[in-house]
Design an enzyme around this catalytic site. Structure first.
Site, PDB file in Angstrom:
ATOM      1  NE  ARG A   1       3.885  -5.624   3.753  1.00 52.64           N
ATOM      2  CZ  ARG A   1       4.023  -5.829   5.039  1.00 52.64           C
ATOM      3  NH1 ARG A   1       3.419  -5.047   5.890  1.00 52.64           N
ATOM      4  NH2 ARG A   1       4.773  -6.784   5.487  1.00 52.64           N
TER       5      ARG A   1
ATOM      6  NE  ARG B   1       3.133  -4.064  12.069  1.00 52.77           N
ATOM      7  CZ  ARG B   1       3.314  -5.111  12.865  1.00 52.77           C
ATOM      8  NH1 ARG B   1       3.512  -4.932  14.152  1.00 52.77           N
ATOM      9  NH2 ARG B   1       3.295  -6.323  12.385  1.00 52.77           N
TER      10      ARG B   1
ATOM     11  NE  ARG C   1       4.510 -10.793  16.053  1.00 46.77           N
ATOM     12  CZ  ARG C   1       4.163 -10.386  14.834  1.00 46.77           C
ATOM     13  NH1 ARG C   1       4.046 -11.261  13.861  1.00 46.77           N
ATOM     14  NH2 ARG C   1       3.920  -9.129  14.602  1.00 46.77           N
TER      15      ARG C   1
ATOM     16  CE  LYS D   1       1.759 -11.071   6.223  1.00 47.76           C
ATOM     17  NZ  LYS D   1       1.074 -10.459   7.384  1.00 47.76           N
TER      18      LYS D   1
ATOM     19  NE  ARG E   1       7.589  -7.609  14.147  1.00 49.97           N
ATOM     20  CZ  ARG E   1       6.900  -7.968  13.083  1.00 49.97           C
ATOM     21  NH1 ARG E   1       6.823  -9.236  12.723  1.00 49.97           N
ATOM     22  NH2 ARG E   1       6.274  -7.069  12.357  1.00 49.97           N
TER      23      ARG E   1
HETATM   24  P1  AP5 Z   1       2.495 -14.327  12.635  1.00 48.80           P
HETATM   25  O1  AP5 Z   1       2.533 -15.608  11.891  1.00 48.80           O
HETATM   26  O2  AP5 Z   1       3.766 -13.795  13.200  1.00 48.80           O
HETATM   27  O3  AP5 Z   1       1.735 -13.201  11.769  1.00 48.80           O
HETATM   28  P2  AP5 Z   1       2.171 -12.436  10.451  1.00 48.80           P
HETATM   29  O4  AP5 Z   1       1.006 -12.416   9.522  1.00 48.80           O
HETATM   30  O5  AP5 Z   1       3.441 -12.999   9.914  1.00 48.80           O
HETATM   31  O6  AP5 Z   1       2.357 -10.995  11.057  1.00 48.80           O
HETATM   32  P3  AP5 Z   1       3.449  -9.853  10.896  1.00 48.80           P
HETATM   33  O7  AP5 Z   1       3.161  -8.879  11.999  1.00 48.80           O
HETATM   34  O8  AP5 Z   1       4.834 -10.411  10.847  1.00 48.80           O
HETATM   35  O9  AP5 Z   1       3.067  -9.262   9.524  1.00 48.80           O
HETATM   36  P4  AP5 Z   1       3.374  -7.865   8.982  1.00 48.80           P
HETATM   37  O10 AP5 Z   1       3.003  -8.076   7.573  1.00 48.80           O
HETATM   38  O11 AP5 Z   1       2.776  -6.699   9.625  1.00 48.80           O
HETATM   39  O12 AP5 Z   1       4.911  -7.652   9.363  1.00 48.80           O
HETATM   40  P5  AP5 Z   1       6.207  -7.678   8.487  1.00 48.80           P
HETATM   41  O13 AP5 Z   1       7.263  -8.266   9.307  1.00 48.80           O
HETATM   42  O14 AP5 Z   1       5.927  -8.233   7.142  1.00 48.80           O
HETATM   43  O15 AP5 Z   1       1.416 -14.525  13.813  1.00 48.80           O
HETATM   44  C1  AP5 Z   1       1.183 -13.511  14.780  1.00 48.80           C
HETATM   45  C2  AP5 Z   1       1.015 -14.151  16.176  1.00 48.80           C
HETATM   46  O16 AP5 Z   1      -0.174 -14.941  16.175  1.00 48.80           O
HETATM   47  C3  AP5 Z   1       2.160 -15.105  16.563  1.00 48.80           C
HETATM   48  O17 AP5 Z   1       2.413 -14.977  17.942  1.00 48.80           O
HETATM   49  C4  AP5 Z   1       1.605 -16.511  16.247  1.00 48.80           C
HETATM   50  O18 AP5 Z   1       2.146 -17.497  17.125  1.00 48.80           O
HETATM   51  C5  AP5 Z   1       0.108 -16.317  16.437  1.00 48.80           C
HETATM   52  N1  AP5 Z   1      -0.683 -17.079  15.459  1.00 48.80           N
HETATM   53  C6  AP5 Z   1      -0.395 -17.287  14.143  1.00 48.80           C
HETATM   54  N2  AP5 Z   1      -1.382 -17.990  13.547  1.00 48.80           N
HETATM   55  C7  AP5 Z   1      -2.324 -18.200  14.519  1.00 48.80           C
HETATM   56  C8  AP5 Z   1      -3.601 -18.855  14.520  1.00 48.80           C
HETATM   57  N3  AP5 Z   1      -4.099 -19.430  13.404  1.00 48.80           N
HETATM   58  N4  AP5 Z   1      -4.303 -18.883  15.673  1.00 48.80           N
HETATM   59  C9  AP5 Z   1      -3.807 -18.304  16.816  1.00 48.80           C
HETATM   60  N5  AP5 Z   1      -2.602 -17.674  16.871  1.00 48.80           N
HETATM   61  C10 AP5 Z   1      -1.873 -17.618  15.734  1.00 48.80           C
HETATM   62  O19 AP5 Z   1       6.468  -6.103   8.271  1.00 48.80           O
HETATM   63  C11 AP5 Z   1       6.984  -5.286   9.293  1.00 48.80           C
HETATM   64  C12 AP5 Z   1       7.266  -3.899   8.740  1.00 48.80           C
HETATM   65  O20 AP5 Z   1       8.263  -3.972   7.690  1.00 48.80           O
HETATM   66  C13 AP5 Z   1       6.096  -3.169   8.090  1.00 48.80           C
HETATM   67  O21 AP5 Z   1       5.299  -2.493   9.040  1.00 48.80           O
HETATM   68  C14 AP5 Z   1       6.826  -2.203   7.144  1.00 48.80           C
HETATM   69  O22 AP5 Z   1       7.351  -1.109   7.860  1.00 48.80           O
HETATM   70  C15 AP5 Z   1       7.980  -3.049   6.643  1.00 48.80           C
HETATM   71  N6  AP5 Z   1       7.647  -3.800   5.433  1.00 48.80           N
HETATM   72  C16 AP5 Z   1       7.670  -5.161   5.291  1.00 48.80           C
HETATM   73  N7  AP5 Z   1       7.315  -5.528   4.043  1.00 48.80           N
HETATM   74  C17 AP5 Z   1       7.056  -4.372   3.371  1.00 48.80           C
HETATM   75  C18 AP5 Z   1       6.620  -4.098   2.056  1.00 48.80           C
HETATM   76  N8  AP5 Z   1       6.385  -5.090   1.172  1.00 48.80           N
HETATM   77  N9  AP5 Z   1       6.442  -2.810   1.707  1.00 48.80           N
HETATM   78  C19 AP5 Z   1       6.702  -1.808   2.570  1.00 48.80           C
HETATM   79  N10 AP5 Z   1       7.110  -1.998   3.849  1.00 48.80           N
HETATM   80  C20 AP5 Z   1       7.290  -3.280   4.252  1.00 48.80           C
END
Ligand code: AP5
Length: 219
Positions: free
Chosen positions: A87, A171, A126, A13, A160
């Site tokens: 979410r 997660r 990552r 994402k 991270r």
């Molecule tokens: P990347 O693009 O970083 O993936 P992502 O989907 O953004 O993953 P996240 O881990 O950031 O998502 P998340 O939803 O768990 O975390 P968030 O920060 O929102 O890609 C991942 C890796 O793969 C990278 O190295 C990239 O280079 C590689 N890659 C990407 N695309 C690729 C492809 N097509 N092919 C190969 N490689 C690829 O949330 C973190 C925490 O915050 C949560 O656990 C929670 O505690 C809190 N939080 C956030 N939002 C909420 C909410 N709405 N409600 C409650 N708690 C929340």
């Protein structure tokens, strides 16, 4: 266009948001990034959520809604990518009301479909630039020049704390248990589409572009 990118941790994402941002047509709201910034600055909110995030659990809906309300009050554009939000069903419903008050609505929700086995591989490789936050991968998105960020030429990189494998499993579990109802919510509204997020980044980018185009938004 109000666009929601929906999918499990590591599904890409953030990576696809970065591509969309490069078009200059959107601003990007990632709730994960907002929360991490609070933790880094050790604000009262950051101190409240740090432990929850470290364990890979979801932050309380009320905190999320306050964050989003604050963001929306500061934004004038109507073209916004929401990454990682909503979410939970509570968040989705409250978000609808919040947008409604501004005569806005979610136009499109893109579900990043991917085999769960791929997620650990993506997340474990990552890392990001500690200056600008640009995200890389040990194998799939390497630095062009070893030790130097392509984007800002920074030389420090971080991983991270919630990307450790035990936390990642939690997660993913949290994602699986809370999100199905959110999908149903947006499916019933007829605004949910999906991309095959297991493909390489360029292919996913094209699929996403097609989704936007079919929704009447060309980039
Ligand atoms: P990347 O693009 O970083 O993936 P992502 O989907 O953004 O993953 P996240 O881990 O950031 O998502 P998340 O939803 O768990 O975390 P968030 O920060 O929102 O890609 C991942 C890796 O793969 C990278 O190295 C990239 O280079 C590689 N890659 C990407 N695309 C690729 C492809 N097509 N092919 C190969 N490689 C690829 O949330 C973190 C925490 O915050 C949560 O656990 C929670 O505690 C809190 N939080 C956030 N939002 C909420 C909410 N709405 N409600 C409650 N708690 C929340």
């Amino acid at each position: 266009m109000i666009l929601v990118l929906f999918g499990p941790p590591g599904s890409g994402k953030g990576t696809q948001s970065e591509y969309l941002l490069q078009t200059g047509k959107f601003i990007h709201i990632s709730t994960g990034e907002l929360l991490r910034a609070e933790v880094k600055r050790a604000t009262p909110l950051g101190m409240r959520v740090a432990n929850i995030m470290e364990k890979g659990e979801l932050v309380h809906d009320e905190i999320l809604m306050a964050l989003i309300k604050n963001c929306l009050s500061e934004i004038s554009t109507k073209h916004i990518i929401f990454d990682g939000f909503p979410r939970t069903l509570n968040q989705a419903e409250a978000f609808t009301c919040m947008l409604d008050d501004k005569d806005l609505k979610v136009d499109l929700v893109v579900d990043f479909k991917i085999d769960l086995d791929q997620l650990i591989d993506r997340i474990s490789g990552r890392f990001s630039c500690s200056d600008c936050g640009f995200v890389y991968h040990d194998i799939y998105h390497k630095l062009s020049v070893e030790g130097i960020c392509d984007k800002c030429h920074g030389t420090k990189f971080v991983r991270r704390i919630d990307d450790q494998s035990e936390v990642v499993k939690n997660r993913i579990q949290q994602y699986l248990s809370s999100t199905e109802v959110v999908k149903q919510y947006y499916m019933q509204k007829g605004i949910m589409v999906s991309v095959d997020a297991s493909n390489d980044p360029e292919t996913v980018k094209l699929s996403l572009k097609n989704c936007l185009s079919q929704a009447g938004f060309d980039i």
